[in-house]
Each structure stands twice: as C-alpha cells, then as structure tokens.
Design an enzyme around this catalytic site. Structure first.
Site, mmCIF file in Angstrom:
data_model
loop_
_atom_site.group_PDB
_atom_site.id
_atom_site.type_symbol
_atom_site.label_atom_id
_atom_site.label_comp_id
_atom_site.label_asym_id
_atom_site.label_seq_id
_atom_site.Cartn_x
_atom_site.Cartn_y
_atom_site.Cartn_z
ATOM 1 N N HIS A 171 69.171 16.636 24.753
ATOM 2 C CA HIS A 171 69.818 17.954 24.698
ATOM 3 C C HIS A 171 70.726 18.106 23.470
ATOM 4 C CE1 HIS A 171 70.967 21.332 27.719
ATOM 5 N NE2 HIS A 171 71.076 21.768 26.490
ATOM 6 N N ASP A 221 62.140 27.056 30.430
ATOM 7 C CA ASP A 221 63.020 26.111 29.727
ATOM 8 C C ASP A 221 64.274 25.873 30.573
ATOM 9 O OD1 ASP A 221 63.659 24.900 26.821
ATOM 10 O OD2 ASP A 221 65.499 25.709 27.699
ATOM 11 N N LYS A 223 65.701 18.713 29.798
ATOM 12 C CA LYS A 223 66.463 18.027 28.740
ATOM 13 C C LYS A 223 67.380 16.978 29.347
ATOM 14 C CE LYS A 223 66.658 22.600 26.594
ATOM 15 N NZ LYS A 223 66.948 23.553 27.684
ATOM 16 N N TYR A 235 71.923 22.483 33.322
ATOM 17 C CA TYR A 235 71.983 23.848 33.875
ATOM 18 C C TYR A 235 72.139 23.849 35.397
ATOM 19 C CZ TYR A 235 69.882 24.884 29.272
ATOM 20 O OH TYR A 235 69.602 24.940 27.942
HETATM 21 P P1 NDP Z 1 69.815 34.787 25.116
HETATM 22 O O1 NDP Z 1 69.941 35.027 23.657
HETATM 23 O O2 NDP Z 1 68.477 34.590 25.719
HETATM 24 O O3 NDP Z 1 70.573 36.005 25.833
HETATM 25 C C1 NDP Z 1 70.710 36.111 27.223
HETATM 26 C C2 NDP Z 1 71.555 37.357 27.512
HETATM 27 O O4 NDP Z 1 70.850 38.514 27.075
HETATM 28 C C3 NDP Z 1 71.852 37.536 28.972
HETATM 29 O O5 NDP Z 1 73.172 38.059 29.052
HETATM 30 C C4 NDP Z 1 70.843 38.582 29.439
HETATM 31 O O6 NDP Z 1 71.362 39.357 30.500
HETATM 32 C C5 NDP Z 1 70.695 39.422 28.186
HETATM 33 N N1 NDP Z 1 69.344 40.009 28.053
HETATM 34 C C6 NDP Z 1 68.163 39.402 28.244
HETATM 35 N N2 NDP Z 1 67.142 40.250 28.032
HETATM 36 C C7 NDP Z 1 67.713 41.449 27.711
HETATM 37 C C8 NDP Z 1 67.180 42.723 27.395
HETATM 38 N N3 NDP Z 1 65.868 42.932 27.369
HETATM 39 N N4 NDP Z 1 68.049 43.724 27.122
HETATM 40 C C9 NDP Z 1 69.392 43.525 27.141
HETATM 41 N N5 NDP Z 1 69.953 42.321 27.422
HETATM 42 C C10 NDP Z 1 69.113 41.295 27.711
HETATM 43 O O7 NDP Z 1 70.808 33.560 25.470
HETATM 44 P P2 NDP Z 1 70.686 32.103 26.093
HETATM 45 O O8 NDP Z 1 71.888 31.391 25.630
HETATM 46 O O9 NDP Z 1 70.477 32.133 27.549
HETATM 47 O O10 NDP Z 1 69.419 31.439 25.397
HETATM 48 C C11 NDP Z 1 68.115 31.466 25.942
HETATM 49 C C12 NDP Z 1 67.709 30.100 26.444
HETATM 50 O O11 NDP Z 1 67.813 29.122 25.408
HETATM 51 C C13 NDP Z 1 68.602 29.532 27.539
HETATM 52 O O12 NDP Z 1 68.441 30.166 28.777
HETATM 53 C C14 NDP Z 1 68.193 28.087 27.505
HETATM 54 O O13 NDP Z 1 66.936 27.923 28.131
HETATM 55 C C15 NDP Z 1 68.102 27.856 25.994
HETATM 56 N N6 NDP Z 1 69.372 27.327 25.443
HETATM 57 C C16 NDP Z 1 69.373 26.045 24.962
HETATM 58 C C17 NDP Z 1 70.506 25.477 24.447
HETATM 59 C C18 NDP Z 1 70.462 24.101 23.934
HETATM 60 O O14 NDP Z 1 71.535 23.540 23.618
HETATM 61 N N7 NDP Z 1 69.302 23.494 23.806
HETATM 62 C C19 NDP Z 1 71.798 26.229 24.409
HETATM 63 C C20 NDP Z 1 71.687 27.594 24.892
HETATM 64 C C21 NDP Z 1 70.508 28.098 25.358
HETATM 65 P P3 NDP Z 1 70.853 39.320 32.034
HETATM 66 O O15 NDP Z 1 70.497 37.897 32.382
HETATM 67 O O16 NDP Z 1 72.045 39.812 32.774
HETATM 68 O O17 NDP Z 1 69.677 40.243 32.143
#
Ligand code: NDP
Length: 279
Positions: free
Chosen positions: A112, A49, A79, A54
């Site tokens: 988006h 995604d 998006k 991004y």
């Molecule tokens: P998430 O809820 O996926 O959280 C990501 C965070 O969690 C990062 O800091 C990551 O750290 C940490 N993390 C991931 N896996 C673990 C684990 N197993 N244990 C502990 N910590 C963990 O947040 P996002 O906001 O990134 O949402 C996911 C996706 O949703 C986005 O990447 C995007 O594709 C989408 N999105 C869409 C939006 C929209 O407006 N349509 C807005 C926001 C997100 P690290 O990377 O350091 O491992």
C-alpha cells in the site's frame, strides 16, 4: 436502460488482463460497502479496488458472492497494510485478506505504501509478495505510492517487476514524471483519487467541456484518465453516480480538451506524500 459499451481491458506485464475502470471503496463504511459493490456489479463493473486498511474486505467479498457474478469474472485488488511489512507479517496479512474476501486468490495484491526506512524495508516486503505471486494466490503483484527511487531499489534487489504502480493522479496532480517512469519499465499506472475526491468537479475548465459534450464533470474527468491510458476506480456510494461513472466509453475528448484539463495541474495532493508518510 440504454446499452452500455463494455469496459476496455489493459494487459499487465505478466499477461493478466485488467479492466481499465473499477469501483474504489476507500472511506466506504463497511455497512454501505456490500450495497455499493452490488450496485456496481449490477451496472457492469468487474473490478473492485479495496485494501485491508479500508476495513471492508469482508463486505466486498460478501457482495461478490451475493451478486452471482462468477468469481473469475471480477478483478479484485487488495493491499498490504502498513503495519505488516516484515516478511512473515506480510504472509500472514495476505492470508487474512484472502479469508476476509472469502476467496482463494486475489487478482492483484499491492504494497500500500513504501513507508520511511525507519518503519520497514519494502524490498523484503516485496520478496514476500513474490512468494505469494509464485504460489498463484495473487495473479499479479504491484506497488502503490512508489516513486521512481523506490522502484529502482526493487529493480536492483528483487526479481519480479511490479505489474502496477497505484499513485495519486487527477487534473490537479498529473504526475506525468512518475507515469512516464512506470511506462518505461512496463508498469501499468493506476490513478487513485481520480476525481480529486470531488474537488475538481466544479472547475470551470471541466464544467465547460462537460456542458459542450452534454456529459457530467465526473464523466469528463474519468474520460481524461482513460484517454491518458491509466486505470481508474472512482469511489461512490451513490447508485446514480456509480452508473454515471461507468458510462464513459461512448464519447471522446478532443486533443484540445485533453490539453486544457492537463494544464490544470498544480502539483496539489489530496493525500499523503510517499516520501514523508511513515504510516
Ligand atoms: P475519488 O477521486 O474517487 O472521489 C470520491 C468522491 O467523489 C466521493 O466523495 C464521491 O461521493 C464523489 N463522487 C463520485 N462520483 C461522483 C460523481 N459522478 N459526481 C459527483 N461526485 C462524485 O476519491 P478516492 O480517494 O475514493 O479514490 C478512489 C479510489 O482510489 C479509492 O476508493 C481507493 O480504492 C483508491 N485509493 C487508493 C489510495 C492508495 O493509497 N493506494 C489512496 C486513496 C484512494 P459519494 O461517494 O458520496 O457519491
């Protein structure tokens, strides 16, 4: 490495199949993106995604190419960025997305954000996405951050019912009203920020379920989404977490676990409110 159960797919309202788990790349630095996506594809992820916003579509495309996984085995979502809602701008932005991803098509293309009426007319934007869909260059089209009132407007003024609505959902923001509305209209729900951007992972309700099941808090929260029937794509740049997040198809939460996690809902967003975001 022990064997990993495969990721279930859901069938969208136009017959397209989507893996219920993917990798999200929001806030992934372009310099880290290719490695993260390659790491996910190696573990077995087949759904990425991304978004023009991004700034890492080129790097996603490079990873898919370098992985050796056939293009038609990877589900790629992108998006439309906020500045390109006008009809012709949307077509141009979509062409740029294909070029950056170095692909002939995306599996799913989303608006988006709906944005405030002062910024643009998402019904016109949707008509541009309908053209893209009919050209075959997006196998499915959908929306993101749409509330029921936004969707009702599309139903009244346009032809194609969105295949998905990607919205913020996690234990602190369950959004069951919008999810029910999506389901009622045959729209699949995608949950963004499924891990509450990490903030739910030390909640005592989550950690106690995780301890009992000998799983990690992230696995428990992702499993909660999967059992609710939503599509998730947790973001991580950490290879061990990318693998951990994939291993959620060989255990189940009880009805009691599900209810306990759902009861954490406190109407708390990590991100912007679609009814006030003006881009
Ligand atoms: P998430 O809820 O996926 O959280 C990501 C965070 O969690 C990062 O800091 C990551 O750290 C940490 N993390 C991931 N896996 C673990 C684990 N197993 N244990 C502990 N910590 C963990 O947040 P996002 O906001 O990134 O949402 C996911 C996706 O949703 C986005 O990447 C995007 O594709 C989408 N999105 C869409 C939006 C929209 O407006 N349509 C807005 C926001 C997100 P690290 O990377 O350091 O491992």
């Amino acid at each position: 490495m022990s064997s990993v159960p495969s990721v279930p797919t859901l069938t969208l309202n136009n017959g397209v199949e989507i893996p219920q788990l993917g990798l999200g790349v929001f806030q992934v630095d372009p310099q880290e993106t290719t490695a993260s996506v390659l790491s996910a594809l190696e573990v077995g992820y087949r759904h990425i995604d991304t978004a023009e916003m991004y700034g890492n579509e080129k790097e996603v495309g490079r990873a898919v190419r370098e992985s050796g996984v056939p293009r038609d085995e990877v589900f790629i979502t992108s998006k439309l960025n906020n500045g390109f809602h006008a009809h012709d701008d949307a077509l141009t932005a979509f062409a740029r997305t294909l070029e950056d991803l170095d692909t002939d098509y995306v599996d799913l293309f989303l608006i988006h954000w709906p944005l405030l009426p002062s910024r643009g007319d998402y019904a016109d934007t949707w008509r541009a996405l309908e053209e893209i869909y009919h050209s075959g260059r997006a196998k499915a089209i959908g929306v993101s951050n749409f509330n029921p009132h936004h969707l009702n407007r599309l139903f009244e003024e346009t032809e194609v019912v969105p295949a998905v609505n990607q919205i913020e959902i996690h234990p602190y923001f369950a959004q069951d009203d919008v999810r029910a509305f999506n389901t009622e209209h045959g729209i699949a729900t995608e949950a963004w920020a499924p891990l509450t951007q990490g903030k739910v992972l030390d909640d005592p309700v989550v950690t106690s379920v995780a301890e009992r099941l000998e799983r990690t808090p992230a696995q428990v929260v992702l499993r909660w989404h999967i059992q609710r029937g939503d599509i998730v794509f947790p973001k991580s740049v950490t290879p061990s977490r990318i693998e951990e997040n994939f291993r959620i198809f060989d255990f189940e939460l009880t009805a009691g676990d599900m209810a306990a996690i759902t009861s954490l809902d406190r109407n708390w967003r990590t991100g912007l409110d679609p009814d006030t975001n003006n881009g």
